[in-house]
Scaffold this motif. Structure first.
Motif, PDB file in Angstrom:
ATOM      1  N   LEU B   2       1.087   2.384  -0.707  1.00  0.00           N
ATOM      2  CA  LEU B   2       0.517   2.787  -1.993  1.00  0.00           C
ATOM      3  C   LEU B   2      -0.034   1.576  -2.749  1.00  0.00           C
ATOM      4  CD1 LEU B   2       3.047   5.440  -3.307  1.00  0.00           C
ATOM      5  CD2 LEU B   2       0.794   5.812  -2.328  1.00  0.00           C
ATOM      6  N   CYS B   3      -0.989   1.823  -3.587  1.00  0.00           N
ATOM      7  CA  CYS B   3      -1.608   0.799  -4.420  1.00  0.00           C
ATOM      8  C   CYS B   3      -0.540   0.203  -5.338  1.00  0.00           C
ATOM      9  CB  CYS B   3      -2.723   1.439  -5.231  1.00  0.00           C
ATOM     10  SG  CYS B   3      -3.399   0.393  -6.510  1.00  0.00           S
ATOM     11  N   THR B   4      -0.461  -1.118  -5.366  1.00  0.00           N
ATOM     12  CA  THR B   4       0.573  -1.749  -6.172  1.00  0.00           C
ATOM     13  C   THR B   4       0.264  -1.694  -7.670  1.00  0.00           C
ATOM     14  OG1 THR B   4      -0.527  -3.838  -5.733  1.00  0.00           O
ATOM     15  CG2 THR B   4       1.429  -3.351  -4.423  1.00  0.00           C
ATOM     16  N   GLU B   5      -0.983  -1.340  -7.972  1.00  0.00           N
ATOM     17  CA  GLU B   5      -1.397  -1.314  -9.369  1.00  0.00           C
ATOM     18  C   GLU B   5      -1.108   0.051 -10.007  1.00  0.00           C
ATOM     19  OE1 GLU B   5      -2.550  -4.171 -10.395  1.00  0.00           O
ATOM     20  OE2 GLU B   5      -3.188  -3.691 -12.450  1.00  0.00           O
ATOM     21  N   CYS B   6      -1.693   1.108  -9.434  1.00  0.00           N
ATOM     22  CA  CYS B   6      -1.533   2.428 -10.044  1.00  0.00           C
ATOM     23  C   CYS B   6      -0.388   3.212  -9.396  1.00  0.00           C
ATOM     24  CB  CYS B   6      -2.833   3.222  -9.953  1.00  0.00           C
ATOM     25  SG  CYS B   6      -3.329   3.617  -8.268  1.00  0.00           S
ATOM     26  N   LYS B   7       0.055   2.749  -8.236  1.00  0.00           N
ATOM     27  CA  LYS B   7       1.147   3.395  -7.494  1.00  0.00           C
ATOM     28  C   LYS B   7       0.886   4.875  -7.232  1.00  0.00           C
ATOM     29  CE  LYS B   7       4.657   0.071  -8.856  1.00  0.00           C
ATOM     30  NZ  LYS B   7       3.825  -0.811  -9.697  1.00  0.00           N
ATOM     31  N   LYS B   8      -0.391   5.221  -7.134  1.00  0.00           N
ATOM     32  CA  LYS B   8      -0.727   6.624  -6.881  1.00  0.00           C
ATOM     33  C   LYS B   8      -1.551   6.767  -5.604  1.00  0.00           C
ATOM     34  CE  LYS B   8      -2.445   7.926 -10.842  1.00  0.00           C
ATOM     35  NZ  LYS B   8      -2.910   8.489 -12.070  1.00  0.00           N
ATOM     36  N   ASN B   9      -2.617   5.973  -5.507  1.00  0.00           N
ATOM     37  CA  ASN B   9      -3.524   6.113  -4.370  1.00  0.00           C
ATOM     38  C   ASN B   9      -3.095   5.214  -3.207  1.00  0.00           C
ATOM     39  OD1 ASN B   9      -5.031   7.718  -6.080  1.00  0.00           O
ATOM     40  ND2 ASN B   9      -6.191   5.953  -6.846  1.00  0.00           N
ATOM     41  N   THR B  10      -3.653   5.499  -2.047  1.00  0.00           N
ATOM     42  CA  THR B  10      -3.394   4.659  -0.888  1.00  0.00           C
ATOM     43  C   THR B  10      -4.130   3.330  -1.050  1.00  0.00           C
ATOM     44  OG1 THR B  10      -3.330   6.636   0.444  1.00  0.00           O
ATOM     45  CG2 THR B  10      -3.502   4.560   1.625  1.00  0.00           C
ATOM     46  N   LEU B  28      -4.455  -2.926  -3.185  1.00  0.00           N
ATOM     47  CA  LEU B  28      -5.053  -2.050  -4.197  1.00  0.00           C
ATOM     48  C   LEU B  28      -5.797  -0.882  -3.572  1.00  0.00           C
ATOM     49  CD1 LEU B  28      -6.655  -4.855  -6.389  1.00  0.00           C
ATOM     50  CD2 LEU B  28      -4.472  -3.722  -6.796  1.00  0.00           C
ATOM     51  N   CYS B  29      -5.920   0.171  -4.364  1.00  0.00           N
ATOM     52  CA  CYS B  29      -6.786   1.259  -3.947  1.00  0.00           C
ATOM     53  C   CYS B  29      -8.213   0.873  -4.335  1.00  0.00           C
ATOM     54  CB  CYS B  29      -6.379   2.574  -4.612  1.00  0.00           C
ATOM     55  SG  CYS B  29      -6.645   2.623  -6.376  1.00  0.00           S
ATOM     56  N   GLN B  30      -9.177   1.636  -3.807  1.00  0.00           N
ATOM     57  CA  GLN B  30     -10.583   1.364  -4.081  1.00  0.00           C
ATOM     58  C   GLN B  30     -10.852   1.249  -5.591  1.00  0.00           C
ATOM     59  OE1 GLN B  30     -12.292   1.156  -1.269  1.00  0.00           O
ATOM     60  NE2 GLN B  30     -14.362   0.822  -2.034  1.00  0.00           N
ATOM     61  N   GLU B  31     -10.319   2.227  -6.320  1.00  0.00           N
ATOM     62  CA  GLU B  31     -10.575   2.295  -7.753  1.00  0.00           C
ATOM     63  C   GLU B  31     -10.071   1.052  -8.486  1.00  0.00           C
ATOM     64  OE1 GLU B  31      -9.100   5.799 -10.045  1.00  0.00           O
ATOM     65  OE2 GLU B  31     -10.032   6.855  -8.342  1.00  0.00           O
ATOM     66  N   CYS B  32      -8.791   0.728  -8.254  1.00  0.00           N
ATOM     67  CA  CYS B  32      -8.196  -0.419  -8.935  1.00  0.00           C
ATOM     68  C   CYS B  32      -8.888  -1.710  -8.523  1.00  0.00           C
ATOM     69  CB  CYS B  32      -6.703  -0.493  -8.651  1.00  0.00           C
ATOM     70  SG  CYS B  32      -5.785   0.885  -9.350  1.00  0.00           S
ATOM     71  N   ALA B  33      -9.252  -1.783  -7.231  1.00  0.00           N
ATOM     72  CA  ALA B  33      -9.925  -2.990  -6.761  1.00  0.00           C
ATOM     73  C   ALA B  33     -11.249  -3.176  -7.496  1.00  0.00           C
ATOM     74  CB  ALA B  33     -10.158  -2.904  -5.260  1.00  0.00           C
TER      75      ALA B  33
HETATM   76 ZN    ZN Z   1      -4.729   2.028  -7.657  1.00  0.00          ZN
END
Ligand code: ZN
Ligand code: ZN
Lengths: 335, 162
Positions: B2-10, B28-33
């Motif tokens: 899981l994304c370490t930032e939002c903890k929601k997306n892969t 990170l997920c694409q979005e957070c990145a």
């Molecule tokens: Zn994320």
């Protein structure tokens, strides 16, 4: 028969099961880096290995024909758009297909109706074995089948199930499942419509990991999750139908009425109404529609397939929406 | 993962930051990145290869070149995709950690081309027989050893025929 031409197991929730194997032939760069001579050589080798398959040269058919294959899930959108030599090999009943020179040299796939992952895997393996016996695959003991994109390394296998989940979507229970699926190395995404927003409540669930796990393990893991989703979707449908049966009947029958009497229907509207029709048929609320026509209706109402079957490919959006409405009416009226 | 930032997306983007000698790892997920500005028009792999210690900005003196496609370490990967099968060998060191990050491991199990499978099976069998032969000799079971030795010979001759 093609997946949309018949009904398989658990067809109230599962539309189709697909297994795809990515394969490349040794000593050639991956398809996007391949020169024309190389591409032709690979096409010849594959045709030779599968000599009983129909060969469709993708550069010789019209964009609408290519798009229709996309709508039938027989080829990928990227394959339809490719500009370099590429062919599609198709078996007689259109359950098995090999895309030659997609981003990998070979994308072997088998699609079956309903829940039939093991059958799809067995068919894909059979094709794989036939090609394997006449070419040398690019393969490494350590990282498995070598693929253009490193996300496919290992088995090169993507197993997926197309599911109809209206009740789990409407109750938002699907959101809870989605995060659990990720932890299991599975991905859920909408099949129709943009991004993650699924229209017609149709989703595809597939494995995201291809290394360090055998094909059989991947498939049984996917299958057990799919079975859980099926049970949960059915239970939730029952609950929804018990809660407010009259209102549900009214909603589904109205949609069915529009499908049968509208003069124009866009594909977006069709998908919305189709979901209600399908749900109504499986809940017994719409008894005069045979469930065996639903797959064909779904594919047949998509723009390219619709125009191709009607042999009028040069029409504007209005004409197409009129054509769609009359096609649907024909499908739904008793013979 | 899981994304370490939002903890929601892969998490699909992995990034090592080196600030004042302190290294932190971001998954990170694409979005957070994107919101962190890590993905400005380039892909996961192009980003990955900016990781310190993997590929500097063309300062390496010894150039590796892929024998099949002629790519070098600066261009064997484009938009996250590898140029040719041999690149996986030529740039195995560079590819090891990205592959591990994607799949969580770097060891394939499952199907294999029939020819290689046969070879591997044979090799395993030979190894086993050689072990048995050693045991037999050590235990001074010479008759048994002779039988095992013949089996090994048969198997090896067989390999040459194929
Ligand atoms: Zn994320
Ligand atoms: Zn190369």
């Amino acid at each position: 028969m093609a997946w949309f031409d018949n009904t398989g197991k658990e067809n109230d929730v599962v539309l189709s099961s697909r297994v795809r194997l990515a394969r490349n032939i040794k000593d050639y760069p991956f398809a996007p880096m391949l020169d024309e001579t190389g591409a032709r050589e690979i096409i010849e080798k594959t045709k030779h290995a599968l000599d009983d398959y129909t060969v469709i040269d993708m550069t010789e058919i019209s964009p609408i024909e290519r798009q229709s294959y996309v709508e039938k899930h027989i080829i990928s959108p990227a394959f339809a758009a490719s500009g370099t030599p590429h062919v599609l090999l198709l078996n007689e009943d259109r359950t098995n297909a090999v895309m030659v020179c997609e981003e990998d040299h070979l994308r072997i796939q088998s699609i079956h109706s309903g829940l039939a992952l093991k059958e799809a895997f067995a068919s894909a393996c059979e094709i794989d074995d036939r090609i394997d016996s006449s070419v040398s695959y690019a393969y490494s003991d350590k990282i498995g089948y070598l693929t253009h994109c490193p996300t496919n390394l290992g088995t090169g296998m993507r197993a997926s199930v197309m599911m109809f989940l209206p009740a789990l979507t409407q109750t938002r229970m699907l959101n809870n499942y989605a995060s659990q699926l990720e932890k299991l190395g599975l991905t859920l995404r909408g099949m129709y419509g943009e991004g993650s927003q699924a229209s017609a409540y149709i989703y595809q669930i597939s494995n995201s990991i291809t290394m360090g796990i055998t094909e059989e393990e991947t498939i049984s893991k996917l299958e057990s999750v799919v079975n859980q989703l099926i049970a949960s979707e059915r239970k939730t449908r029952e609950k929804l139908s018990l809660n407010d049966h009259d209102r549900l009947c009214d909603k589904l029958m109205r949609s069915s009425g529009i499908l049968r009497s509208a003069y124009m229907i866009s594909s977006k509207e069709f998908l919305k109404l189709f979901a209600d029709l399908k749900l109504g048929v499986h809940l017994g609320i719409i008894p005069d529609v045979d469930e065996s026509i639903l797959g064909e209706l779904l594919v047949g109402a998509m723009p390219a397939t619709l125009m191709l079957e009607a042999e009028c490919t040069d029409i504007d959006d209005t004409e197409r929406d009129k054509l769609r409405a009359s096609y649907i009416k024909g499908k739904l009226s008793p013979v | 993962m899981l994304c370490t930032e939002c903890k929601k997306n892969t998490a699909t983007v992995f990034y090592q930051q080196n600030i004042n000698g302190k290294t932190t790892e971001l998954c990170l997920c694409q979005e957070c990145a994107e919101s962190h500005g890590f993905l400005t028009g380039s892909s996961l792999f192009n980003e990955l290869f900016k990781m310190p210690g993997i590929s500097g900005a063309g300062v390496k003196s010894s150039r590796k070149i892929c024998s099949l496609c002629g790519s070098d370490e600066n261009n064997f990967i484009k938009d996250g995709k590898v140029s040719c099968p041999v690149c996986y060998e030529s740039f195995a060191d560079e590819l090891y950690s990205p592959i591990k990050r994607i799949h969580g491991n770097v060891s394939h199990i499952g199907r294999a081309p029939a020819k290689l499978k046969k070879q591997n099976d044979k090799k395993l069998k030979l190894d086993e027989l050689k072990k048995q032969l050693n045991d037999a000799v050590q235990k001074e079971e010479y008759e048994n050893a002779a039988i095992i030795r013949d089996k090994i010979r048969d198997l090896e001759n067989n390999a040459e025929e194929n």
